[in-house]
Design an enzyme around this catalytic site. Structure first.
Site, PDB file in Angstrom:
ATOM      1  N   LEU A  76       0.747  -1.317   0.067  1.00 30.58           N
ATOM      2  CA  LEU A  76       0.379  -0.179  -0.127  1.00 30.58           C
ATOM      3  C   LEU A  76       1.111   1.272  -0.051  1.00 30.58           C
ATOM      4  O   LEU A  76       2.338   1.393   0.627  1.00 30.58           O
ATOM      5  CB  LEU A  76      -0.866   0.162   1.054  1.00 30.58           C
ATOM      6  CG  LEU A  76      -2.002  -1.306   1.413  1.00 30.58           C
ATOM      7  CD1 LEU A  76      -2.344  -0.706   2.680  1.00 30.58           C
ATOM      8  CD2 LEU A  76      -3.001  -0.839   0.495  1.00 30.58           C
ATOM      9  N   ASP A  77       0.535   2.163  -0.852  1.00 27.64           N
ATOM     10  CA  ASP A  77       1.102   3.578  -0.634  1.00 27.64           C
ATOM     11  C   ASP A  77       1.227   3.755   0.566  1.00 27.64           C
ATOM     12  O   ASP A  77       0.176   3.548   1.625  1.00 27.64           O
ATOM     13  CB  ASP A  77       0.549   4.525  -1.868  1.00 27.64           C
ATOM     14  CG  ASP A  77       1.122   4.352  -3.313  1.00 27.64           C
ATOM     15  OD1 ASP A  77       1.394   3.575  -3.615  1.00 27.64           O
ATOM     16  OD2 ASP A  77       0.555   4.608  -4.247  1.00 27.64           O
ATOM     17  N   TYR A  78       2.258   4.958   1.198  1.00 25.86           N
ATOM     18  CA  TYR A  78       2.717   5.566   2.417  1.00 25.86           C
ATOM     19  C   TYR A  78       1.849   6.404   2.858  1.00 25.86           C
ATOM     20  O   TYR A  78       1.079   6.237   4.041  1.00 25.86           O
ATOM     21  CB  TYR A  78       4.143   6.482   1.901  1.00 25.86           C
ATOM     22  CG  TYR A  78       4.574   7.203   2.662  1.00 25.86           C
ATOM     23  CD1 TYR A  78       5.045   6.862   4.371  1.00 25.86           C
ATOM     24  CD2 TYR A  78       3.859   8.448   2.849  1.00 25.86           C
ATOM     25  CE1 TYR A  78       5.206   7.795   5.221  1.00 25.86           C
ATOM     26  CE2 TYR A  78       4.199   9.743   4.269  1.00 25.86           C
ATOM     27  CZ  TYR A  78       4.660   8.740   5.485  1.00 25.86           C
ATOM     28  OH  TYR A  78       5.096  10.180   6.273  1.00 25.86           O
ATOM     29  N   THR A  80      -1.379   5.836   1.686  1.00 19.07           N
ATOM     30  CA  THR A  80      -3.341   5.242   1.796  1.00 19.07           C
ATOM     31  C   THR A  80      -2.864   4.385   3.248  1.00 19.07           C
ATOM     32  O   THR A  80      -1.932   3.381   3.648  1.00 19.07           O
ATOM     33  CB  THR A  80      -3.235   3.760   0.983  1.00 19.07           C
ATOM     34  OG1 THR A  80      -2.640   4.905  -0.610  1.00 19.07           O
ATOM     35  CG2 THR A  80      -4.230   3.863   0.848  1.00 19.07           C
TER      36      THR A  80
END
Length: 286
Positions: free
Chosen positions: A134-136, A138
């Site tokens: 998961l993106d930073y 998100t």
């Protein structure tokens, strides 16, 4: 160097490059990028010799993963995690926005797992590892493997698109009730379906929409790029945005809300949902 994992290759019908075959065979290296890095650092040996990404694997080789001695006393990140599901094979944890899943930084979810999860009692227990990203910025659900077999099996489920991920986002501008987006990313096919659940008017952004998203592929920043491509960027996105429509100080309004799959060992149907963060509810109260 210290030997930490060994893999014996079965007979293969068709030779395959190590960089393709090796993704997921080691619990400590669940991703292809991690495997390539280990090969580059001469930590992967095939039949007792340092390997290369171009090496073809044919069958019956012994592939060994080593670890540099100065990495054996890796510190653990003391960071409490919310655990939504856990057994001997896998776990599902909540990743808050604003923290990395893994990487070279000390403050990562990866480094916090052993402090939060129970050690598996199975013979192939290993250090728990995330099996996707998961993106930073998100928030949301993160799937963790706790055994060698589990990490390999979960990676396989992702490859075969048998794990359904549902996200929620708040998007800017007027949107259709539902739609599909298949804009290529980095020359590769992608697909995302979306449904607009609620819309409110906004003095600054004209309209804000609560949107449910279901990606069928997993390219980097896929949802953010797809929504930007149709003119409805995610609120708070500072990489994919429309001019003068950046929201500062509130973070990205993107949340991985549901994981839905069949447990690869118990065959139990797993559906875990994490409610929307408070910042979503301030805009959409129902």
């Amino acid at each position: 160097m210290i030997l930490i994992e060994t893999h014996k290759v079965p007979l293969l019908k068709t030779p395959i490059r190590l960089q393709e075959y090796g993704a997921g065979i080691f619990a400590s290296l669940p991703t292809k990028s991690g495997l390539k890095k280990a090969i580059k650092n001469n930590l992967i040996f095939v039949n007792g010799k340092p390997s290369t990404t171009a090496l073809f694997i044919r069958g019956y080789e012994i592939i060994e993963l080593f670890q540099a001695e100065n990495n054996t006393n890796k510190k653990h990140f003391n960071f409490p995690l919310e655990i939504l599901f856990e057994d001997d094979y896998l776990a599902i944890v909540y990743k808050p926005a604003g923290i990395l899943v893994s990487g070279n930084s000390f403050a990562t979810i990866d480094n916090a797992l052993t402090q939060n999860l129970q050690k598996s009692s199975l013979p192939t227990a290993t250090r728990p590892r995330p099996v996707h990203r998961l993106d930073y910025p998100t928030s949301g659900l993160l799937l963790i493997g706790k055994t060698t077999e589990s990490i390999i099996a979960l990676n396989k489920l992702f490859e075969q698109k048998e794990i359904q991920k549902t996200y929620h986002a708040i998007c800017i501008g007027k949107m259709k009730r539902n739609g599909e987006i298949d804009s290529p990313i980095d020359g590769k096919n992608t697909f995302t379906s979306y449904e607009t659940l609620q819309t409110v008017t906004s003095p600054r952004f004209e309209f804000l929409n609560l949107v449910k998203l279901q990606p069928q592929t997993g390219r980097k920043h896929q949802l953010r790029k797809h929504l930007f491509a149709i003119g409805n960027p995610i609120l708070g996105d500072k990489e994919y945005f429309l001019e003068d429509l950046i929201l500062n100080g509130k973070g990205l309004f993107l949340h991985a809300s549901t994981l839905d799959f069949t447990h690869p060992f118990s065959e139990e149907k797993i559906t875990i949902t994490k409610e929307l963060p408070k910042k979503f509810k301030k805009i959409f109260s129902q």
